[in-house]
Design a protein around this motif. Sequence first.
Motif, PDB file in Angstrom:
ATOM      1  N   ILE A 197      27.417  -7.619 -40.280  1.00 53.36           N
ATOM      2  CA  ILE A 197      28.545  -6.766 -39.868  1.00 53.36           C
ATOM      3  C   ILE A 197      28.158  -5.296 -39.976  1.00 53.36           C
ATOM      4  O   ILE A 197      28.452  -4.493 -39.081  1.00 53.36           O
ATOM      5  CB  ILE A 197      29.788  -7.083 -40.714  1.00 53.36           C
ATOM      6  N   ALA A 198      27.478  -4.930 -41.070  1.00 56.20           N
ATOM      7  CA  ALA A 198      27.054  -3.540 -41.240  1.00 56.20           C
ATOM      8  C   ALA A 198      26.052  -3.131 -40.162  1.00 56.20           C
ATOM      9  O   ALA A 198      26.094  -1.996 -39.655  1.00 56.20           O
ATOM     10  CB  ALA A 198      26.437  -3.343 -42.627  1.00 56.20           C
ATOM     11  N   SER A 199      25.157  -4.031 -39.778  1.00 54.35           N
ATOM     12  CA  SER A 199      24.173  -3.730 -38.731  1.00 54.35           C
ATOM     13  C   SER A 199      24.837  -3.536 -37.380  1.00 54.35           C
ATOM     14  O   SER A 199      24.477  -2.633 -36.611  1.00 54.35           O
ATOM     15  CB  SER A 199      23.132  -4.858 -38.649  1.00 54.35           C
ATOM     16  N   ILE A 200      25.823  -4.383 -37.078  1.00 50.72           N
ATOM     17  CA  ILE A 200      26.553  -4.228 -35.816  1.00 50.72           C
ATOM     18  C   ILE A 200      27.280  -2.890 -35.796  1.00 50.72           C
ATOM     19  O   ILE A 200      27.297  -2.188 -34.772  1.00 50.72           O
ATOM     20  CB  ILE A 200      27.536  -5.397 -35.610  1.00 50.72           C
ATOM     21  N   ALA A 201      27.877  -2.519 -36.941  1.00 47.23           N
ATOM     22  CA  ALA A 201      28.579  -1.232 -37.015  1.00 47.23           C
ATOM     23  C   ALA A 201      27.625  -0.069 -36.761  1.00 47.23           C
ATOM     24  O   ALA A 201      27.960   0.889 -36.045  1.00 47.23           O
ATOM     25  CB  ALA A 201      29.253  -1.089 -38.376  1.00 47.23           C
ATOM     26  N   MET A 202      26.425  -0.133 -37.336  1.00 47.09           N
ATOM     27  CA  MET A 202      25.426   0.919 -37.116  1.00 47.09           C
ATOM     28  C   MET A 202      24.997   0.952 -35.653  1.00 47.09           C
ATOM     29  O   MET A 202      24.843   2.027 -35.049  1.00 47.09           O
ATOM     30  CB  MET A 202      24.224   0.675 -38.020  1.00 47.09           C
ATOM     31  N   GLU A 203      24.800  -0.208 -35.078  1.00 47.10           N
ATOM     32  CA  GLU A 203      24.393  -0.296 -33.671  1.00 47.10           C
ATOM     33  C   GLU A 203      25.458   0.310 -32.765  1.00 47.10           C
ATOM     34  O   GLU A 203      25.149   1.068 -31.828  1.00 47.10           O
ATOM     35  CB  GLU A 203      24.168  -1.772 -33.315  1.00 47.10           C
ATOM     36  N   MET A 204      26.714   0.011 -33.040  1.00 48.64           N
ATOM     37  CA  MET A 204      27.808   0.543 -32.228  1.00 48.64           C
ATOM     38  C   MET A 204      27.934   2.060 -32.400  1.00 48.64           C
ATOM     39  O   MET A 204      28.197   2.787 -31.438  1.00 48.64           O
ATOM     40  CB  MET A 204      29.124  -0.147 -32.608  1.00 48.64           C
TER      41      MET A 204
END
Length: 769
Positions: free
Chosen positions: A469-476
């Motif tokens: 979830i944290a990686s997706i947030a960074m990607e977004m």
Amino acid sequence: MKLTKADWPVLIVSGLFDMKNDAGKRVRELERFLIEEQHCSVVRAYCYSDAAKIVHSRADIGVIVIDWDIAQEVKGSCGKPQALLEEIRIRNKQIPICLLMDDETKEKITTKMLSMLDELLLKHVDTADFLAGRIETLLLEYIKRINPVFFSALVQYAEAYKYAWHTPGHMGGEGFLKSPAGVGIHKFFGENVFRSDLSISVPELGSLLDHSGVTGDAEKNSAKTFGADFTFYVLNGTSNANQIIWRSQAVRDDIAIVDRNCHKSLNYAMVITDIYPVYMQPRRNQLGIIGPCRLTEFNKSTIQKNIDKNQIIPASKRKHSPVMSALTNSTYDGLCYNVSTIKDELEHSVQNMHFDEAWYAYAKFHPVYANHFGMAETQHKNHPPIFCSQSTHKLLTAFSQASMLHVKNGSHVSINPVEMNESYMMHGSTSPQYSMIASLDVATKIVEDSGTVLLSDCLYDAVVLRQRIASIAMEMKEKGSWFFSMWQPQQVKYENNHVAFTKVPPEYLSSTQEPWVLSSKDDWHGFSDIEDNFVMLDPIKLTITTPGLKTNGSYQRKGIPAMIVTNYLINHGIVCEKTDYYSFLMLNSIGTTKAKQGTLLTALLKFKERYDNNVPLSEVFPNLVKQHPEHYAHVGLREHCDAIHEYYKQHDLLGKMHDAFEIIPHQVMKPSDAYQQVVKRNVEFVTLAELRNRVLAVMLVPYPPGIPILMGGEKVDTTALPILEYLTARETFENTFPGYESDIHGVERFTKDGKTYFKTLCVKQTAKP
């Protein structure tokens, strides 16, 4: 349905099944004899890596037969038998393992490997019939060891097919078969449920009320497994366990030190025991997340100060030692107290310590939780008796309402089980549900056999989900977009460096306590004054935050109220545990699968897509629009989020909540005295507009956050005005956004002139305690 040995398959790991040679024929013969002569079932695995996957996914395997020579039998990578053996023994130390090999290769087996095996089987020496018989013998012995003591006795009784002439009236299910509705429930649950629903008249199963026979044996095993001196099984949930604890130790006019962030059953325990509660106040961060009580709240001088300023405790009682302290561990947001630190402060201040660990029964079984659970062994030479109430059904594997009550004797004071049993019998039924007892017995056996490995898997999966979830947030964020975030450390000290949470190996994060311990030096959690070595965040309690709030509590320009997200998730078959204003809690238990995690991620991404495209609410929440078309018929999802977020900002709903819960209102009577006014009917409903200077007869518990904002016997005077302002803001919100009625225990709603109003029971002004 009667379980047979065929329900526990034999796993044969070999590359010879399809080989057209003598060795292949021998393995196929072994399989045939197991099935046809021994009436076993067989599962095939063609290589060691496939077998490892089966061992991970299936707990019903009864015997494992491993062919030593697969590497020579098949082409390609297959792994090694040594690695498979070690993997099996990590996960199951009892399952029989046989090594299938040629006579000339047996000298290659190391001592370490031999220690992990139960038998060596030679492919070409003994007949396939004999080998199948040896395997069947191991299987039968294993099946006998699987069931713990009470469940084993219950199965034996149910399979004896006795004619019952005692309660319950359905007589093993026969009563249900005499009507169509009864046939329906019988078919749905299956015959075993009814055959094992027995009466206390069955002596073979012992007695829950005096903890004798196999029931008592099961409780003793649970005590040993969970680290208690003795354990009682409780069949009406931890709510009942809390009542038993308090009823056994507290009497009228005793003083107790109580976490304000406690379950309502503890508040009712105060009513039943007729004690004087003195509250410890939990802190709260700017996101609205409930934190731990300050360590100073446990200090002897602070406790005495709070007792002295309490207006209803008689002066003659104020020097009496509090009979009990009650602390919620872990908190509803997953913060776990260091019990050793708590004992340092409380051991000289209270007569008994109670940890309500309803959501935390698993902590004993993994080192990441060391010292942070009530039954932990700590180096204290002078501590009072300790009680833990645990909802074994919540995050372990018991049936609903099946809980345990654990007791650890003090260093100088012991709790007499016979005396405590008087309280137990006061709250226990003379018609216990035997399947619930069995579920507690089996839940104990599961963690006794495999608790550490199950928790290791659970923690690892939770960490991977957190990182994803944290990686997706960074990607977004890199794309100039948004996503949900996790309430967790942003950086972790790893190999003497500060490393981004998403870059730390999940193996380290899921096995090490240090990254989860809150510190004032790393203020990701929002509790800037947190004490050292005081609390840790439970990695499996996943608080997901939504856009709308900055870490300092100020509102962002755009925001997504969490209740809109969780309503969306519910409509897509995903139910969260708790919803706050801009966060929601998910529980990653030992029953959580990777499929569940994947479905959650896809649902969150789908919500984002629909929000970004402002999809009409008629598509996202069709029932809401149908019920309130005048409010939502022509509104998109993003517009809807904007409207509620703007309402929160303009009315500062979080600020009002924060201020309301920073107050402990003035007590003018004990909770028990307030309840007696309810029984005497000396109460009346009062609206919020009329609530000033009135005394509550019942507790008010708004969700979020799920802790009492007002207790029975507390007065809504000038000090408590922020509470009234918060409740009024909630009332106005519900009228502005129909369909979003919140859960507030103790509040009744009524409609007048098309508007909804709150009312609650107050003590009549003419009534006297």
